[in-house]
Enzyme design. Sequence first.
Site, short mmCIF file in Angstrom:
data_model
loop_
_atom_site.label_atom_id
_atom_site.label_comp_id
_atom_site.label_asym_id
_atom_site.label_seq_id
_atom_site.Cartn_x
_atom_site.Cartn_y
_atom_site.Cartn_z
N ASP A 12 70.70 77.52 36.50
CA ASP A 12 72.06 77.61 35.94
C ASP A 12 73.15 77.46 36.99
OD1 ASP A 12 70.79 78.14 33.49
OD2 ASP A 12 70.66 80.27 33.98
N LYS A 15 73.84 72.23 37.29
CA LYS A 15 73.20 70.92 37.51
C LYS A 15 73.66 69.90 36.47
CE LYS A 15 69.22 73.01 37.05
NZ LYS A 15 69.55 74.44 37.14
N ALA A 38 64.97 74.67 30.10
CA ALA A 38 66.24 74.32 30.73
C ALA A 38 67.35 74.32 29.70
CB ALA A 38 66.14 72.93 31.36
N GLY A 39 68.54 74.72 30.13
CA GLY A 39 69.71 74.66 29.25
C GLY A 39 70.90 74.25 30.09
N HIS A 40 71.46 73.09 29.82
CA HIS A 40 72.55 72.57 30.63
C HIS A 40 73.78 72.38 29.74
CE1 HIS A 40 69.08 70.57 33.11
NE2 HIS A 40 69.10 71.87 33.22
N THR A 41 74.88 72.99 30.14
CA THR A 41 76.13 72.83 29.38
C THR A 41 77.05 71.89 30.15
OG1 THR A 41 75.91 75.05 28.51
CG2 THR A 41 78.10 74.07 28.39
N THR A 126 61.37 82.25 28.76
CA THR A 126 62.24 81.78 27.69
C THR A 126 61.49 81.71 26.36
OG1 THR A 126 61.65 79.50 28.20
CG2 THR A 126 63.62 80.37 29.29
N ARG A 140 43.11 70.68 31.70
CA ARG A 140 42.64 69.41 31.11
C ARG A 140 42.43 69.48 29.60
NH1 ARG A 140 38.50 69.14 36.00
NH2 ARG A 140 38.36 71.26 35.21
N GLN A 218 65.66 74.10 36.11
CA GLN A 218 65.44 75.41 36.75
C GLN A 218 66.04 75.37 38.17
OE1 GLN A 218 62.36 74.04 34.94
NE2 GLN A 218 63.64 74.95 33.38
N THR A 233 58.93 80.00 37.22
CA THR A 233 58.55 79.18 36.07
C THR A 233 57.21 78.51 36.42
OG1 THR A 233 59.33 77.56 34.45
CG2 THR A 233 59.86 77.09 36.77
N THR A 291 71.97 79.63 28.05
CA THR A 291 72.12 78.62 27.00
C THR A 291 70.90 78.64 26.08
OG1 THR A 291 72.94 77.28 28.84
CG2 THR A 291 72.79 76.18 26.74
N ARG A 295 70.53 85.38 26.72
CA ARG A 295 70.48 86.63 27.48
C ARG A 295 71.61 86.68 28.51
NH1 ARG A 295 64.46 86.41 29.74
NH2 ARG A 295 64.99 84.21 29.77
N SER A 406 83.18 72.44 42.69
CA SER A 406 83.46 72.52 41.26
C SER A 406 84.22 73.81 41.01
CB SER A 406 82.14 72.47 40.49
OG SER A 406 82.33 72.83 39.16
P1 GDP Z 1 72.48 74.22 34.72
O1 GDP Z 1 71.34 74.79 33.97
O2 GDP Z 1 72.28 74.25 36.19
O3 GDP Z 1 72.91 72.88 34.20
O4 GDP Z 1 73.71 75.21 34.45
P2 GDP Z 1 74.15 75.82 33.03
O5 GDP Z 1 74.82 74.75 32.26
O6 GDP Z 1 73.03 76.55 32.39
O7 GDP Z 1 75.15 76.93 33.50
C1 GDP Z 1 76.33 76.64 34.18
C2 GDP Z 1 77.52 77.12 33.31
O8 GDP Z 1 78.68 77.16 34.09
C3 GDP Z 1 77.81 76.18 32.16
O9 GDP Z 1 78.33 76.95 31.10
C4 GDP Z 1 78.88 75.26 32.73
O10 GDP Z 1 79.76 74.75 31.72
C5 GDP Z 1 79.63 76.20 33.62
N1 GDP Z 1 80.19 75.62 34.84
C6 GDP Z 1 79.72 74.62 35.63
N2 GDP Z 1 80.50 74.46 36.72
C7 GDP Z 1 81.47 75.38 36.61
C8 GDP Z 1 82.57 75.75 37.46
O11 GDP Z 1 82.79 75.20 38.53
N3 GDP Z 1 83.36 76.78 37.02
C9 GDP Z 1 83.15 77.43 35.84
N4 GDP Z 1 83.96 78.42 35.50
N5 GDP Z 1 82.11 77.12 35.04
C10 GDP Z 1 81.29 76.11 35.43
P1 IMO Z 2 68.05 75.66 33.93
O1 IMO Z 2 67.51 74.27 34.01
C1 IMO Z 2 67.50 79.94 34.48
C2 IMO Z 2 63.44 81.50 34.00
C3 IMO Z 2 63.19 82.44 32.82
C4 IMO Z 2 62.12 83.34 33.43
C5 IMO Z 2 61.28 82.37 34.25
C6 IMO Z 2 60.03 81.86 33.56
O2 IMO Z 2 68.99 75.88 32.80
O3 IMO Z 2 68.58 76.10 35.25
P2 IMO Z 2 59.67 80.09 31.61
O4 IMO Z 2 60.15 80.08 30.18
O5 IMO Z 2 60.12 78.90 32.40
O6 IMO Z 2 58.20 80.31 31.71
O7 IMO Z 2 60.37 81.39 32.26
O8 IMO Z 2 62.14 81.26 34.54
N1 IMO Z 2 64.02 80.19 33.65
C7 IMO Z 2 65.29 79.86 33.88
N2 IMO Z 2 66.32 80.59 34.36
N3 IMO Z 2 67.69 78.65 34.18
C8 IMO Z 2 66.66 77.89 33.73
O9 IMO Z 2 66.76 76.56 33.55
C9 IMO Z 2 65.40 78.50 33.52
N4 IMO Z 2 64.20 78.08 33.05
C10 IMO Z 2 63.37 79.10 33.16
O10 IMO Z 2 64.36 83.15 32.48
O11 IMO Z 2 62.71 84.25 34.31
MG MG Z 3 70.94 76.35 32.62
#
Ligand code: GDP
Ligand code: IMO
Ligand code: MG
Length: 417
Positions: A12, A15, A38-41, A126, A140, A218, A233, A291, A295, A406
């Site tokens: 998070d 990325k 993974a959850g990317h916003t 997750t 396998r 991750q 993970t 995302t 949590r 950023s």
């Molecule tokens: P990722 O999993 O690494 O792609 O990150 P996530 O998307 O799960 O979490 C990053 C969160 O921070 C998202 O809600 C983004 O919209 C937000 N975000 C990213 N860069 C910035 C920043 O520079 N400032 C703020 N306030 N939010 C950001």
């Molecule tokens: P992004 O790509 C943050 C964490 C879970 C747990 C551990 C194992 O959004 O950065 P899993 O379901 O992979 O077996 O869980 O890894 N985890 C993450 N934490 N961002 C993620 O992805 C994650 N993907 C898995 O919370 O602690």
């Molecule tokens: Mg994320």
Amino acid sequence: MNKAIIGLQWGDEGKGKIVDYLSENYDLVVRYQGGNNAGHTVIVDDLTYKLNLIPSGAIRGKVCFLGQGVVLDPDHFVTELKSFKEKIPNPTIYLSSNISLILDYHKKLDKINESILEGNSKIGTTAKGIGPAYQDKVGRKSIKLSDLSSTDILDSKLNNIKSFYDPILVKYNEQPIDLDEYKKFLSEKYKDLQDLIIDNNFINNTYENKKILFEGAQGAMLDLDYGSYPFVTSSNTISSYIPIGSAINKSYETLGIFKAYATRVGNGPFPSELSNEIGDYMAEKGFEYGTVTKRKRRCGWLDLVALKYSCVANNTKELCITKVDVLNDLEEIRICKSYNGKLYDQINFASSNILENIDLDDSDFKKFKKWGDLTPMKDYKSAPDALRNFIDYIENYLDIPITIISFGPDRNETILK
Ligand code: GDP
Ligand code: IMO
Ligand code: MG
């Protein structure tokens, strides 16, 4: 030069935002590990995209590829793609035929695994079936995308899976595997996915001389081998897994991403964690809610000891710092620079037992002054001195340049340094 975008902390880091930002100058965006854990916003002009499996380059219409190191939940992927197409109608997303599938029994096994663990030993996964799907790959047993076209292969693999897992499923009060149901499901998903499935050779031939951006999922501190096992993970998240997980043998340089503070979801050691009102402030101001699982993320000070370890593990050549705006209002900002005087090469980060026992004191932190509102920041020259001091200190400590800053979630809230 091809680039790998790697999260250097516990996930998070932003990325998704940075892959979207940088993908403008690339031809192909590739995921090489992980799944819909993974959850990317990504926010572009007030439109919010929430992505789990679709690489963020798809927002700019870039061709995307999910490599053989990914584990794919077909149901989830089809739903995600459908909703993505409501915003971006014609994405090009290829799936390697070697991808291993996550099926319903993997999700059940993930929950069973967690339910057996007690108290603090729970991983806090997750619950998307990631661990059990990778277990099947190593064991396998996986059903691969390439198997979907052959009823004989599917029959034989499903029979094997049923014999192996039914006793466990039944023991923990889950339904045994219904072979007809699984076959029907897989044949339906094959219809949805067959046009996207390609051989690895196709990508290698078509993108031979093109620019490639690799999108990590991750974070490096959750890497199966480098992270604090077992609170990790189940895939290798670090950059050296790229040639395996993508089947693309091209050189690349790593751009590591980290937040101006640190967060972690799920259990496991977190030496710089703040279980106080500053941690709560970071969670609220940074909107630190997962995302995928919603949590609340645990928050703490930026940890340069862990970050240095991660930079070395990923052979990081340049850095991007995100979320500096979240710390705007704090009167005093801290960075963890040692663990009771010890540095990264004196710590075993792959052992959760060792990390759990670290109790930081005041001398482990460097303190910085408040930098205030960043909205007027148009370039690095106009950045407040306090922020520049913070960034200089990190660059000197890590001996790696920070090239992107950023300061907000929107694509535009980004400056190059
Ligand atoms: P990722 O999993 O690494 O792609 O990150 P996530 O998307 O799960 O979490 C990053 C969160 O921070 C998202 O809600 C983004 O919209 C937000 N975000 C990213 N860069 C910035 C920043 O520079 N400032 C703020 N306030 N939010 C950001
Ligand atoms: P992004 O790509 C943050 C964490 C879970 C747990 C551990 C194992 O959004 O950065 P899993 O379901 O992979 O077996 O869980 O890894 N985890 C993450 N934490 N961002 C993620 O992805 C994650 N993907 C898995 O919370 O602690
Ligand atoms: Mg994320």
